[in-house]
Motif scaffolding. Structure first.
Motif, short mmCIF file in Angstrom:
data_model
loop_
_atom_site.label_atom_id
_atom_site.label_comp_id
_atom_site.label_asym_id
_atom_site.label_seq_id
_atom_site.Cartn_x
_atom_site.Cartn_y
_atom_site.Cartn_z
N ALA A 64 0.83 -1.20 0.00
CA ALA A 64 0.00 0.00 0.00
C ALA A 64 0.87 1.26 0.00
N SER A 65 1.96 1.22 0.76
CA SER A 65 2.88 2.36 0.80
C SER A 65 3.58 2.54 -0.55
N THR A 66 3.90 1.44 -1.21
CA THR A 66 4.49 1.51 -2.55
C THR A 66 3.52 2.16 -3.52
N MET A 67 2.25 1.76 -3.43
CA MET A 67 1.21 2.35 -4.28
C MET A 67 1.06 3.84 -4.00
N ALA A 68 1.24 4.22 -2.73
CA ALA A 68 1.13 5.64 -2.38
C ALA A 68 2.25 6.45 -3.02
N ALA A 69 3.42 5.81 -3.20
CA ALA A 69 4.54 6.51 -3.83
C ALA A 69 4.37 6.59 -5.34
N THR A 70 3.82 5.53 -5.93
CA THR A 70 3.67 5.51 -7.40
C THR A 70 2.38 6.17 -7.87
N HIS A 71 1.36 6.16 -7.02
CA HIS A 71 0.05 6.74 -7.39
C HIS A 71 -0.53 7.49 -6.20
N SER A 72 0.04 8.65 -5.93
CA SER A 72 -0.39 9.45 -4.78
C SER A 72 -1.83 9.94 -4.91
N ASP A 73 -2.35 9.92 -6.15
CA ASP A 73 -3.74 10.33 -6.33
C ASP A 73 -4.72 9.26 -5.86
N ALA A 74 -4.23 8.01 -5.72
CA ALA A 74 -5.09 6.91 -5.28
C ALA A 74 -4.97 6.66 -3.78
N LEU A 75 -3.73 6.75 -3.25
CA LEU A 75 -3.48 6.55 -1.82
C LEU A 75 -2.50 7.61 -1.33
N SER A 76 -2.73 8.07 -0.10
CA SER A 76 -1.86 9.08 0.50
C SER A 76 -1.10 8.45 1.66
N ILE A 77 0.23 8.56 1.65
CA ILE A 77 1.04 8.00 2.72
C ILE A 77 0.75 8.69 4.05
N GLN A 78 0.37 9.98 3.98
CA GLN A 78 0.05 10.74 5.21
C GLN A 78 -1.19 10.18 5.90
#
Length: 224
Positions: A64-78
């Motif tokens: 999920a954190s990897t997805m947040a880095a590659t697609h910040s519009d879908a998931l936010s690490i914050q």
């Protein structure tokens, strides 16, 4: 015609696995805030309910954190960091309370020898802090440590403090590694391939153990 029907599901599965971004990102975008609720539920169930130890923990946080880095519009690490932290803390607390109340049941009191209860209490009195903190990093074990700690009558304040420390490190490490991994240009360009590689690598230890067990069983039977 029958052969085509049998091959079609396999082809579809391969297509999905090799094009994860085209499958996952639109789904996350559609779910929006519900994505975080779903991730919260998985982490909570894995740590809070003893019947769900098979659910992914570190792998889900990492991916999920990897997805947040590659697609910040879908998931936010914050948002992911506090979601995972709160889910794990609440899950462990619920699991601890289940163990604390289950041990009071008359049926368990009759069938669980007093000597074993005393040994469990002595163990958590001596190693409780380490068990709660480091057990968080071991799959399956992290599901049963809070339950055992509650059943062994570990003091609630002690469990709460070390649980917060263990969960904090667990989530921080998992999210940091996943986000850093997703920031690598090669990963961004070959996300599906990298995910498949991680999954395959995670299956190797279990496969090796299974093969060793099978080999030992066959060897034992041959010796007999």
């Amino acid at each position: 015609m029958q052969l085509k029907l049998e091959v079609a599901p396999l082809v579809n599965l391969i297509t999905i696995l090799t094009h994860l971004e085209q499958s996952i990102v639109p789904l996350l975008t559609t779910l929006d805030s519900w994505s975080y609720i779903l991730l919260f539920a998985v982490i909570f169930l894995e740590t809070g309910m003893v019947v769900f130890p098979f659910l992914p923990g570190e792998s889900l946080i990492f991916l999920a954190s990897t997805m947040a880095a590659t697609h910040s519009d879908a998931l936010s690490i914050q948002i992911l960091v506090p979601v995972f932290f709160v889910a794990a803390v609440i899950g462990d607390t619920v699991n601890f309370e289940i163990g604390r109340h289950l041990i009071r049941l008359p049926w368990l009191q009759r069938h669980l020898p007093q000597s074993k209860q005393q040994r469990a209490q002595q163990f958590f009195a001596k190693y409780g802090a380490k068990a709660v903190m480091f057990g968080r990093f071991v799959p399956l074990v992290r599901t049963f440590v809070p339950l055992s700690a509650g059943a062994a009558k570990m003091p609630q304040p002690t469990f709460a403090i070390w649980n917060l420390v263990g969960v904090g490190i667990w989530v921080s490490v998992g999210c940091s590694l996943g986000y850093f991994f997703g920031s690598i240009s090669f990963v961004q360009n070959h996300l599906s391939l990298c995910f498949l590689g991680i999954t395959a690598a995670a299956l190797i230890p279990a496969t090796v153990v299974a093969l060793i067990k099978t080999w030992r069983q066959r060897t034992t039977l041959n010796l007999k």
